[in-house]
Write a protein that holds these residues in place. Structure first.
Motif, mmCIF file in Angstrom:
data_model
loop_
_atom_site.group_PDB
_atom_site.id
_atom_site.type_symbol
_atom_site.label_atom_id
_atom_site.label_comp_id
_atom_site.label_asym_id
_atom_site.label_seq_id
_atom_site.Cartn_x
_atom_site.Cartn_y
_atom_site.Cartn_z
ATOM 1 N N LEU A 3 0.881 -1.079 -0.069
ATOM 2 C CA LEU A 3 0.002 -0.030 -0.050
ATOM 3 C C LEU A 3 0.813 1.412 -0.059
ATOM 4 C CD1 LEU A 3 -2.808 -1.142 2.394
ATOM 5 C CD2 LEU A 3 -2.910 -0.758 -0.236
ATOM 6 N N HIS A 6 1.782 2.079 -3.714
ATOM 7 C CA HIS A 6 0.523 2.391 -4.419
ATOM 8 C C HIS A 6 0.433 3.876 -3.930
ATOM 9 C CE1 HIS A 6 -0.602 -1.227 -6.458
ATOM 10 N NE2 HIS A 6 -0.945 -1.889 -5.159
ATOM 11 N N GLU A 20 -6.454 -2.661 -4.392
ATOM 12 C CA GLU A 20 -5.748 -3.825 -3.836
ATOM 13 C C GLU A 20 -6.764 -4.667 -2.742
ATOM 14 O OE1 GLU A 20 -2.728 -5.763 -3.595
ATOM 15 O OE2 GLU A 20 -2.302 -4.119 -4.260
#
Length: 153
Positions: A3, A6, A20
């Motif tokens: 994460l 991202h 995700e």
């Protein structure tokens, strides 16, 4: 972690959105799974103004009134030794390996595994690990798995 990458890509303008699969813990302490989507929002000048995050939990597949009881979340249900045995089972260690590592007999390891099978209402070791994971008992994203302290007496 994933994460972080991202969000970094969103903030640097290298992508506009991502999705995700995640596992989280709800307000009642129960673990859930779902999809997390991040979307970059730009101002009129094309600069990043913010990031919108949407978390869409999966639908609950359990039927209302199902007879399979849930164990209360964050209940201190395992002794320190039980937690060590569960961690070993989750990491794939055999009974003999666990016995040597924990200074127990093979029967002692089997005794503790049997206790946890009954406590978590699991038919076998694989189901025991799956049930413990579904309850959120393990640390997320770490190997080997560790039982969270809030489950240990």
């Amino acid at each position: 972690m994933i994460l972080d990458r991202h969000f970094k890509r969103l903030s640097e303008g290298r992508c506009n959105r991502f999705a995700e699969r995640v596992i989280g813990r709800g307000d009642a302490g129960l673990a859930f799974s779902g999809e997390l989507t991040g979307i970059a929002v730009k101002d009129t000048a094309g600069e990043l103004a913010g990031i919108v995050v949407l978390l869409r939990p999966d639908e609950d597949t359990r039927a209302p009134g199902a007879d399979d009881e849930q164990v209360r979340p964050r209940e201190r249900m395992l002794s320190k030794l039980d937690a060590q045995v569960l961690e070993g089972v989750a990491s794939g260690a055999s009974t003999v390996q666990l016995a040597a590592r924990l200074y127990l007999s093979r029967q002692g390891v089997e005794y503790h595994v049997g206790l946890m099978l009954r406590k978590l209402k699991a038919p076998n070791r694989a189901a025991l690990v799956a049930r413990a994971h579904a309850m959120g008992m393990f640390t997320v994203g770490h190997w080997p798995p560790r039982v969270l302290p809030e489950y240990i007496k």
